[in-house]
Design a protein around this motif. Structure first.
Motif, PDB file in Angstrom:
ATOM      1  N   LYS A 199       0.784  -1.044   0.030  1.00  0.00           N
ATOM      2  CA  LYS A 199       0.005   0.038  -0.107  1.00  0.00           C
ATOM      3  C   LYS A 199       0.944   1.321  -0.093  1.00  0.00           C
ATOM      4  CE  LYS A 199      -3.958  -2.362   0.657  1.00  0.00           C
ATOM      5  NZ  LYS A 199      -4.718  -2.632  -0.474  1.00  0.00           N
ATOM      6  N   LEU A 200       0.230   2.294  -0.534  1.00  0.00           N
ATOM      7  CA  LEU A 200       0.974   3.576  -0.424  1.00  0.00           C
ATOM      8  C   LEU A 200       0.300   4.495   0.885  1.00  0.00           C
ATOM      9  CD1 LEU A 200       0.666   4.867  -4.144  1.00  0.00           C
ATOM     10  CD2 LEU A 200       2.834   3.530  -3.260  1.00  0.00           C
ATOM     11  N   ALA A 201       1.394   4.736   1.587  1.00  0.00           N
ATOM     12  CA  ALA A 201       0.971   5.284   2.841  1.00  0.00           C
ATOM     13  C   ALA A 201       1.676   6.651   3.361  1.00  0.00           C
ATOM     14  CB  ALA A 201       1.054   4.188   4.044  1.00  0.00           C
ATOM     15  N   ALA A 202       0.953   7.419   4.223  1.00  0.00           N
ATOM     16  CA  ALA A 202       1.492   8.240   4.818  1.00  0.00           C
ATOM     17  C   ALA A 202       1.972   7.923   6.413  1.00  0.00           C
ATOM     18  CB  ALA A 202       0.709   9.405   5.175  1.00  0.00           C
ATOM     19  N   VAL A 203       3.008   8.166   6.981  1.00  0.00           N
ATOM     20  CA  VAL A 203       3.605   7.652   8.091  1.00  0.00           C
ATOM     21  C   VAL A 203       3.414   8.659   9.267  1.00  0.00           C
ATOM     22  CG1 VAL A 203       5.125   6.305   9.371  1.00  0.00           C
ATOM     23  CG2 VAL A 203       4.827   5.965   7.188  1.00  0.00           C
ATOM     24  N   ILE A 204       2.796   8.424  10.268  1.00  0.00           N
ATOM     25  CA  ILE A 204       2.718   9.635  11.392  1.00  0.00           C
ATOM     26  C   ILE A 204       3.420   8.952  12.634  1.00  0.00           C
ATOM     27  CG2 ILE A 204       1.066  10.671  13.229  1.00  0.00           C
ATOM     28  CD1 ILE A 204      -1.298  10.174  11.318  1.00  0.00           C
ATOM     29  N   PHE A 205       4.517   9.625  12.923  1.00  0.00           N
ATOM     30  CA  PHE A 205       5.565   9.625  14.027  1.00  0.00           C
ATOM     31  C   PHE A 205       5.084   9.955  15.374  1.00  0.00           C
ATOM     32  CE2 PHE A 205       7.726   9.190   9.885  1.00  0.00           C
ATOM     33  CZ  PHE A 205       8.570   7.973  10.095  1.00  0.00           C
ATOM     34  N   VAL A 206       4.874   9.175  16.436  1.00  0.00           N
ATOM     35  CA  VAL A 206       4.284   9.563  17.521  1.00  0.00           C
ATOM     36  C   VAL A 206       5.428   9.800  18.543  1.00  0.00           C
ATOM     37  CG1 VAL A 206       2.745   9.117  19.477  1.00  0.00           C
ATOM     38  CG2 VAL A 206       2.061   8.306  17.164  1.00  0.00           C
ATOM     39  N   GLN A 207       5.418  10.770  19.457  1.00  0.00           N
ATOM     40  CA  GLN A 207       6.358  11.130  20.293  1.00  0.00           C
ATOM     41  C   GLN A 207       6.468  10.088  21.504  1.00  0.00           C
ATOM     42  OE1 GLN A 207       6.488  14.945  21.799  1.00  0.00           O
ATOM     43  NE2 GLN A 207       7.069  15.912  19.799  1.00  0.00           N
ATOM     44  N   GLN A 257      12.464   9.768  21.258  1.00  0.00           N
ATOM     45  CA  GLN A 257      12.312   8.828  22.642  1.00  0.00           C
ATOM     46  C   GLN A 257      11.701  10.059  23.626  1.00  0.00           C
ATOM     47  OE1 GLN A 257      16.442   7.689  23.245  1.00  0.00           O
ATOM     48  NE2 GLN A 257      15.977   5.836  21.897  1.00  0.00           N
ATOM     49  N   GLU A 258      11.836  11.059  23.675  1.00  0.00           N
ATOM     50  CA  GLU A 258      11.167  12.128  24.855  1.00  0.00           C
ATOM     51  C   GLU A 258       9.945  12.630  24.404  1.00  0.00           C
ATOM     52  OE1 GLU A 258      12.292  12.056  27.718  1.00  0.00           O
ATOM     53  OE2 GLU A 258      14.239  11.008  27.166  1.00  0.00           O
ATOM     54  N   ARG A 259       9.000  12.692  25.259  1.00  0.00           N
ATOM     55  CA  ARG A 259       7.644  13.397  24.970  1.00  0.00           C
ATOM     56  C   ARG A 259       7.828  14.846  25.335  1.00  0.00           C
ATOM     57  NH1 ARG A 259       2.947  10.681  23.829  1.00  0.00           N
ATOM     58  NH2 ARG A 259       1.760  11.849  25.170  1.00  0.00           N
ATOM     59  N   GLY A 300       6.564   5.450  15.635  1.00  0.00           N
ATOM     60  CA  GLY A 300       7.283   6.415  16.540  1.00  0.00           C
ATOM     61  C   GLY A 300       8.634   6.379  16.382  1.00  0.00           C
ATOM     62  N   GLY A 301       9.302   6.598  17.892  1.00  0.00           N
ATOM     63  CA  GLY A 301       8.758   6.571  19.091  1.00  0.00           C
ATOM     64  C   GLY A 301       8.062   5.165  19.480  1.00  0.00           C
ATOM     65  N   GLU A 302       6.964   5.084  20.277  1.00  0.00           N
ATOM     66  CA  GLU A 302       6.197   4.057  20.271  1.00  0.00           C
ATOM     67  C   GLU A 302       4.950   4.638  20.398  1.00  0.00           C
ATOM     68  OE1 GLU A 302       3.985   1.143  20.723  1.00  0.00           O
ATOM     69  OE2 GLU A 302       6.247   0.583  20.472  1.00  0.00           O
ATOM     70  N   PRO A 303       4.021   4.460  19.573  1.00  0.00           N
ATOM     71  CA  PRO A 303       2.598   4.981  19.308  1.00  0.00           C
ATOM     72  C   PRO A 303       1.824   4.688  20.506  1.00  0.00           C
ATOM     73  CG  PRO A 303       3.101   3.425  17.480  1.00  0.00           C
ATOM     74  CD  PRO A 303       4.151   3.743  18.457  1.00  0.00           C
ATOM     75  N   THR A 304       1.731   3.299  21.114  1.00  0.00           N
ATOM     76  CA  THR A 304       0.910   2.870  21.847  1.00  0.00           C
ATOM     77  C   THR A 304       1.244   3.522  23.351  1.00  0.00           C
ATOM     78  OG1 THR A 304       2.295   0.897  22.674  1.00  0.00           O
ATOM     79  CG2 THR A 304       0.548   0.567  20.834  1.00  0.00           C
ATOM     80  N   LEU A 305       2.287   4.063  23.453  1.00  0.00           N
ATOM     81  CA  LEU A 305       2.664   4.966  24.626  1.00  0.00           C
ATOM     82  C   LEU A 305       1.347   6.163  24.967  1.00  0.00           C
ATOM     83  CD1 LEU A 305       4.358   5.865  27.146  1.00  0.00           C
ATOM     84  CD2 LEU A 305       5.611   7.125  25.443  1.00  0.00           C
ATOM     85  N   ASP A 306       0.993   6.413  23.821  1.00  0.00           N
ATOM     86  CA  ASP A 306       0.314   7.821  23.773  1.00  0.00           C
ATOM     87  C   ASP A 306      -1.459   7.514  23.997  1.00  0.00           C
ATOM     88  OD1 ASP A 306      -1.225  10.137  23.245  1.00  0.00           O
ATOM     89  OD2 ASP A 306       0.547  10.772  22.216  1.00  0.00           O
ATOM     90  N   PRO A 307      -2.000   8.025  24.897  1.00  0.00           N
ATOM     91  CA  PRO A 307      -3.443   7.423  25.381  1.00  0.00           C
ATOM     92  C   PRO A 307      -4.325   8.288  24.262  1.00  0.00           C
ATOM     93  CG  PRO A 307      -2.601   9.406  26.851  1.00  0.00           C
ATOM     94  CD  PRO A 307      -1.322   8.886  26.188  1.00  0.00           C
ATOM     95  N   ALA A 308      -4.015   9.139  23.589  1.00  0.00           N
ATOM     96  CA  ALA A 308      -4.733   9.764  22.266  1.00  0.00           C
ATOM     97  C   ALA A 308      -4.688   8.771  21.186  1.00  0.00           C
ATOM     98  CB  ALA A 308      -4.437  11.035  22.190  1.00  0.00           C
ATOM     99  N   LEU A 309      -4.294   7.693  21.318  1.00  0.00           N
ATOM    100  CA  LEU A 309      -3.687   7.045  20.015  1.00  0.00           C
ATOM    101  C   LEU A 309      -5.302   6.448  19.309  1.00  0.00           C
ATOM    102  CD1 LEU A 309      -1.929   5.609  17.864  1.00  0.00           C
ATOM    103  CD2 LEU A 309      -1.606   3.567  19.285  1.00  0.00           C
ATOM    104  N   GLY A 310      -6.146   5.664  20.360  1.00  0.00           N
ATOM    105  CA  GLY A 310      -7.254   5.358  19.793  1.00  0.00           C
ATOM    106  C   GLY A 310      -8.087   6.408  18.999  1.00  0.00           C
TER     107      GLY A 310
END
Length: 249
Positions: free
Chosen positions: A35-43, A58-60, A89-99
């Motif tokens: 797939k062609l995709a955009a990638v969002i990098f979460v802090q 790595q830092e938020r 990320g980073g690690e996207p599941t770290l962010d509570p707003a991911l959902g």
């Protein structure tokens, strides 16, 4: 509930998305298979792997580098041009707003991919109904996790996350970034055998590269990296998984 039948979206969304976005790649042909995709990098990331290619994430920080509303404007303009959006990320599941962020993007019609190290299995379980594909980063054989993440007892969460995916219906692959001074040929084969016994069908090994990381302890030559981890190791892994891939760049 099966992941193939997703729950309906709420009619209204009264919660503003506050995902901390550290960057965005507007176009990628490699981050979501086929797939062609955009990638969002979460802090943010709870681990400190020495070979990390995004140490600046790595830092938020207090504020996001990219405002979420601006990002949604961009994605609206890409409807019909891109197939998917990948949260990395980073690690996207770290962010509570991911959902909330995933649901907002899915409403635009995009498929949703996730790159995760499985650090927050409860949050991963909560968002599974909204995901179409997952790349699960497996750092090493689970007994060796702490040496790589530089955090104690770090293996339990990714093992739980892997079990969730094995018991679910979302398409996923496991992938491991291999570093010559952290992953011996024997340990790589042991990891492959372990994942095979657990039931993993798709596995990729990604050979460490120096671009973008802050790793100061690798003194290998390019030629050594090109040969690593050896033909015998790769042949063994090839036989273990119906879908196996080696990525060197």
């Amino acid at each position: 509930m099966t992941y193939a039948t997703r729950p309906p979206y709420p009619k209204t969304n009264t919660h503003k998305v506050t995902l901390k976005v550290g960057g965005c790649a507007p176009f990628s042909a490699t981050d979501y298979p086929g797939k062609l995709a955009a990638v969002i990098f979460v802090q943010g990331c709870p681990w400190r792997c020495g070979y990390c290619h995004n140490p600046h994430l790595q830092e938020r920080t207090t504020d996001s580098a990219i405002d979420w509303d601006d990002l949604m404007v961009f994605l609206n303009r890409r409807v019909g041009l891109l197939d998917a959006v990948v949260f990395s990320g980073g690690e996207p599941t770290l962010d509570p707003a991911l959902g909330s962020a995933i649901q907002a993007v899915r409403k635009l019609g995009f498929k949703i991919g996730l790159h995760t190290a499985g650090t927050h299995p409860a949050r991963l379980q909560a968002i599974l109904p909204w995901l179409d594909w997952i790349g699960l980063d497996i750092k090493a054989e689970f007994s060796q996790y702490d040496a790589i993440t530089q955090r104690s007892k770090s293996a339990a969460a990714p093992l739980r996350s892997l079990q969730l995916l094995l018991n679910g219906e979302v398409l996923f692959e496991c992938r491991s970034t291999l570093h010559p001074q952290l992953h011996s040929p024997a340990s790589i084969q042991a990891l492959g055998q372990h994942l095979h016994k657990l039931g993993v069908q798709r596995y990729a090994v990604q050979i460490f590269r120096t671009q973008g990381c802050e790793d100061n302890f690798l003194n290998e030559t390019g030629q050594a990296l090109e040969a690593y981890p050896g033909a015998e190791v790769l042949e063994t892994l090839q036989k273990l998984f119906p879908h196996f891939e080696v990525r060197r760049s």
